[in-house]
Design a protein around this motif. Sequence first.
Motif, PDB file in Angstrom:
ATOM      1  N   ARG A 161       0.882  -1.179   0.000  1.00 27.17           N
ATOM      2  CA  ARG A 161       0.000   0.000   0.000  1.00 27.17           C
ATOM      3  C   ARG A 161       0.913   1.221   0.000  1.00 27.17           C
ATOM      4  O   ARG A 161       1.425   1.608   1.043  1.00 27.17           O
ATOM      5  CB  ARG A 161      -0.918  -0.040   1.218  1.00 27.17           C
ATOM      6  N   PRO A 162       1.129   1.837  -1.171  1.00 31.09           N
ATOM      7  CA  PRO A 162       2.238   2.779  -1.312  1.00 31.09           C
ATOM      8  C   PRO A 162       1.999   4.185  -0.754  1.00 31.09           C
ATOM      9  O   PRO A 162       2.975   4.892  -0.508  1.00 31.09           O
ATOM     10  CB  PRO A 162       2.416   2.864  -2.833  1.00 31.09           C
ATOM     11  N   GLU A 163       0.744   4.583  -0.542  1.00 35.80           N
ATOM     12  CA  GLU A 163       0.451   6.007  -0.301  1.00 35.80           C
ATOM     13  C   GLU A 163       1.311   6.606   0.814  1.00 35.80           C
ATOM     14  O   GLU A 163       2.018   7.598   0.605  1.00 35.80           O
ATOM     15  CB  GLU A 163      -1.045   6.228   0.021  1.00 35.80           C
ATOM     16  N   ALA A 164       1.251   6.002   1.999  1.00 37.28           N
ATOM     17  CA  ALA A 164       1.952   6.586   3.152  1.00 37.28           C
ATOM     18  C   ALA A 164       3.470   6.582   2.917  1.00 37.28           C
ATOM     19  O   ALA A 164       4.169   7.550   3.267  1.00 37.28           O
ATOM     20  CB  ALA A 164       1.621   5.803   4.413  1.00 37.28           C
ATOM     21  N   TYR A 165       3.981   5.511   2.278  1.00 37.98           N
ATOM     22  CA  TYR A 165       5.433   5.417   2.060  1.00 37.98           C
ATOM     23  C   TYR A 165       5.897   6.461   1.047  1.00 37.98           C
ATOM     24  O   TYR A 165       6.929   7.107   1.224  1.00 37.98           O
ATOM     25  CB  TYR A 165       5.816   4.009   1.595  1.00 37.98           C
ATOM     26  N   LEU A 166       5.094   6.623   0.005  1.00 35.68           N
ATOM     27  CA  LEU A 166       5.459   7.600  -1.026  1.00 35.68           C
ATOM     28  C   LEU A 166       5.464   9.006  -0.422  1.00 35.68           C
ATOM     29  O   LEU A 166       6.368   9.813  -0.694  1.00 35.68           O
ATOM     30  CB  LEU A 166       4.462   7.503  -2.189  1.00 35.68           C
ATOM     31  N   LYS A 167       4.483   9.247   0.428  1.00 33.39           N
ATOM     32  CA  LYS A 167       4.392  10.549   1.091  1.00 33.39           C
ATOM     33  C   LYS A 167       5.638  10.777   1.959  1.00 33.39           C
ATOM     34  O   LYS A 167       6.234  11.855   1.937  1.00 33.39           O
ATOM     35  CB  LYS A 167       3.136  10.551   1.984  1.00 33.39           C
ATOM     36  N   HIS A 168       6.029   9.740   2.672  1.00 33.18           N
ATOM     37  CA  HIS A 168       7.200   9.888   3.555  1.00 33.18           C
ATOM     38  C   HIS A 168       8.480  10.040   2.730  1.00 33.18           C
ATOM     39  O   HIS A 168       9.353  10.837   3.085  1.00 33.18           O
ATOM     40  CB  HIS A 168       7.303   8.701   4.521  1.00 33.18           C
ATOM     41  N   ILE A 169       8.580   9.297   1.641  1.00 34.93           N
ATOM     42  CA  ILE A 169       9.755   9.432   0.753  1.00 34.93           C
ATOM     43  C   ILE A 169       9.834  10.873   0.262  1.00 34.93           C
ATOM     44  O   ILE A 169      10.902  11.496   0.263  1.00 34.93           O
ATOM     45  CB  ILE A 169       9.662   8.438  -0.433  1.00 34.93           C
ATOM     46  N   ARG A 170       8.708  11.432  -0.136  1.00 39.92           N
ATOM     47  CA  ARG A 170       8.707  12.816  -0.675  1.00 39.92           C
ATOM     48  C   ARG A 170       9.059  13.817   0.429  1.00 39.92           C
ATOM     49  O   ARG A 170       9.753  14.801   0.183  1.00 39.92           O
ATOM     50  CB  ARG A 170       7.340  13.137  -1.292  1.00 39.92           C
ATOM     51  N   ARG A 171       8.593  13.504   1.648  1.00 38.85           N
ATOM     52  CA  ARG A 171       8.908  14.384   2.784  1.00 38.85           C
ATOM     53  C   ARG A 171      10.418  14.402   3.016  1.00 38.85           C
ATOM     54  O   ARG A 171      11.023  15.440   3.239  1.00 38.85           O
ATOM     55  CB  ARG A 171       8.195  13.840   4.028  1.00 38.85           C
TER      56      ARG A 171
END
Length: 361
Positions: free
Chosen positions: A328-338
Amino acid sequence: MEYNSPFILWQSELRVINAKNTQAREAFVDVADVQVGSRVLDLGWEGDCLECLQKTGARVTFVGEDIRAVQKAEALRTNGVLSAMPAQVISDAQVVFYRPAQRSAKGQVFEWIDQSFQALEKGGALYLAGQRNRGIRSYAAYLHAVFGNSKRAGRIGRVEIYSAKKEQDDPCQAPVDNRMTFELRDLPGSPYSVETRAGVFSRDGLDNGTRLLIDCMEVRPTDQVLDWGCGWGALGMVAARLSAKGSATLVDSNIRAVSCAKGNLRRNRICNGVARVEDARVLDQREKFDLIVSNPPFHDGNSATYPLIEGAFRALRPGGRLMLVVMRPEAYLKHIRRIFGHGSIVTQKDEYVVLHAHIGN
Ligand SMILES: C[S@@+](CC[C@H](N)C(=O)[O-])C[C@H]1O[C@@H](n2cnc3c(N)ncnc32)[C@H](O)[C@@H]1O
């Protein structure tokens, strides 16, 4: 006291304990009637039962496969040993406590019941606890088959406790052999000959998420690659073969996984790869990499993957890349971008998604 089949319940001997939390933990320990100075082997009883065990004045050795559990035991000033073979650590225990972890593989639990038999001195006893919906009845049946005796020794809420006594030198049946071997012929750098053991992630073949990550992993010949949470070593072995003038470092918090990864590097004569046990949430800041790849532990939620992303940002050289496969990529992608200031989806297939980020030059 006579030992009976686990399926026969002797109400007079059975201890049904209605206690909560800390009281319950003490009650777990009470069931075994541990004496001052007893040699006790704790194979992961009820989490912080270690503290209750210490209060008994017993000499406790904690053996765990995960470095984090061993560090926790050491923080409680208990002798903690990292091992997948407890009988190699102690062979004269008087009491063994074992409560299989929630997600233990059945074969791994059987192996540790075998190991417990070996770790006990004659006359010593193993106490095995667990819930019915987590397989305690089949573990109890195995316990009986190995020791030749067993009884239900207590119950605390939904947790049943069985015990068995080591009455003879040899077990009543041969220990399980949990090794499995297979060949991988369709990966970059193939073929790979693989040996795994029960209790290691995706032990019967390459995980589909890992395969997807391998399919889009770009490894340069001089890259120094980190395989974060290597399991039996799939990502690290491929990375090492592709970085012929570079290297691959395979790390996992679990010694069972790392011993498989080490064996697989050896078996495939991969000399530019090393495997070691490490809680990779805290990477050694002196080591730098060009590529960090991971199929991170999904049961741990953010608690492992967020530190992985933050650690990767610090451990990557300029131009270095991070590639993760997640579900489930949403939270990880958000954290990567952060953390990285950007991040993208490379590919996705079925429920798996490969994420990418890099450090600017
Ligand atoms: C989903 S499995 C992937 C295994 C392997 N890379 C593969 O693709 O087959 C995740 C792995 O991460 C390891 N792991 C979990 N937490 C860790 C940590 N804090 N440090 C290092 N490894 C960890 C687990 O033991 C497990 O082997």
